[in-house]
Design a protein around this motif. Structure first.
Motif: not given
Length: 291
Positions: A118-119, A125-135, A143-158
């Protein structure tokens, strides 16, 4: 990967004039590409074989939309999280944001949980955050303290999670518990020089390398898990916004782009979706939202 030998592309696969096309996701079952236009609130679906597209108009800004296991989509919106059926009817399921905020990029992990950044509307500055939505449609801030969180991804093994903070010009790597939703040992994997644009949407290939769209940088770059630049793919647009692998073999790189903030001729291709063939890499399959 060299720019000259990487591909026969870029080819415009879905012409458009999107203000901010974003969030491309390959639907392997339907063999379709989904993506959004954030400020317009449009959710597009395209058939790369025929070039035909269909669109749903949502009553809100939508940062990303991902297919749901039971049909339709989960959408990261200005309100928080919503369900969208195939006719475009939207129901806000989790209203967690202020009027001055919106969701941005979002992606599902291998367990069908939706991670979204979110942004604020003015990118404070610093008002963005990372959220996780469960099933079960509950959510929490990871995670807090971000500004424009973008570009999410995981390594192949997670076990490694990647996140770009565009305004900071950085891509972070975290240790991740594949079965949990905790992140530890944050470190900067990659930092873009000021003149090279900002890291925007990204995808991870089966070899564990990151493909990152550089907003304002006219290109997609491939980065190793150690943060080294392995190659680049120039584009005929200034604001590539995100990318994902698709096609039956997950070997086509689709790239979205944006017109927002630019003074362009009507026939400028910005806002279209591009495709690169034969980039000597294969992507990872997308996971549907489990809720």
């Amino acid at each position: 990967m060299s720019a000259a030998a990487a591909s026969t592309g870029p080819q415009i696969v879905f012409p458009g004039k999107a203000r901010v096309a974003e969030g491309p996701v390959w639907d392997a079952g339907a063999r379709r590409l989904h993506w959004v236009d954030i400020p317009a609130g449009h959710l597009h679906t395209g058939d790369p074989v025929t070039g035909r597209t269909s669109s749903l108009a949502l009553p809100t800004q939508v940062g990303a939309a991902v297919p749901r296991r039971g049909g339709g989509f989960v959408a990261a919106t200005s309100e928080g999280f919503a369900s969208v059926d195939t006719e475009g009817s939207m129901t806000v399921r989790r209203a967690i944001l202020l009027d001055s905020e919106r969701m941005n990029d979002a992606k599902c992990d291998q367990y069908g949980r939706l991670w979204a950044g979110s942004t604020t509307m003015d990118f404070h500055h610093g008002k963005g955050a990372l959220h996780v939505l469960m099933p079960d449609w509950t959510s929490r801030v990871v995670l807090e303290g971000l500004t424009l969180p973008n570009g999410l991804g995981w390594s192949p093994d997670g076990h490694t999670f990647y996140l770009a903070d565009s305004m900071a010009g950085e891509i972070y790597a975290f240790d991740a518990d594949p079965e949990g939703s905790g992140l530890t040992r944050r470190r900067t994997l990659f930092r873009t020089p000021g003149h090279a644009g900002m890291p925007d949407g990204l995808t991870v290939d089966a070899a564990g390398c990151l493909w990152v769209a550089l907003w304002g940088g006219d290109r997609v770059v491939r980065i190793s898990p150690d943060g080294d630049v392995l190659g680049e793919l120039p584009l005929p647009v200034h604001q590539p916004s995100s990318c994902t692998f698709g096609g039956p073999g997950l070997d086509v790189l689709y790239v979205t782009s944006a017109r927002e903030g630019l003074d362009l001729a009507d026939d400028d291709p910005a806002g279209s979706v591009f495709a690169f063939d034969r980039v000597d890499a294969v992507g990872l399959p997308a996971t549907a939202f489990a809720g």
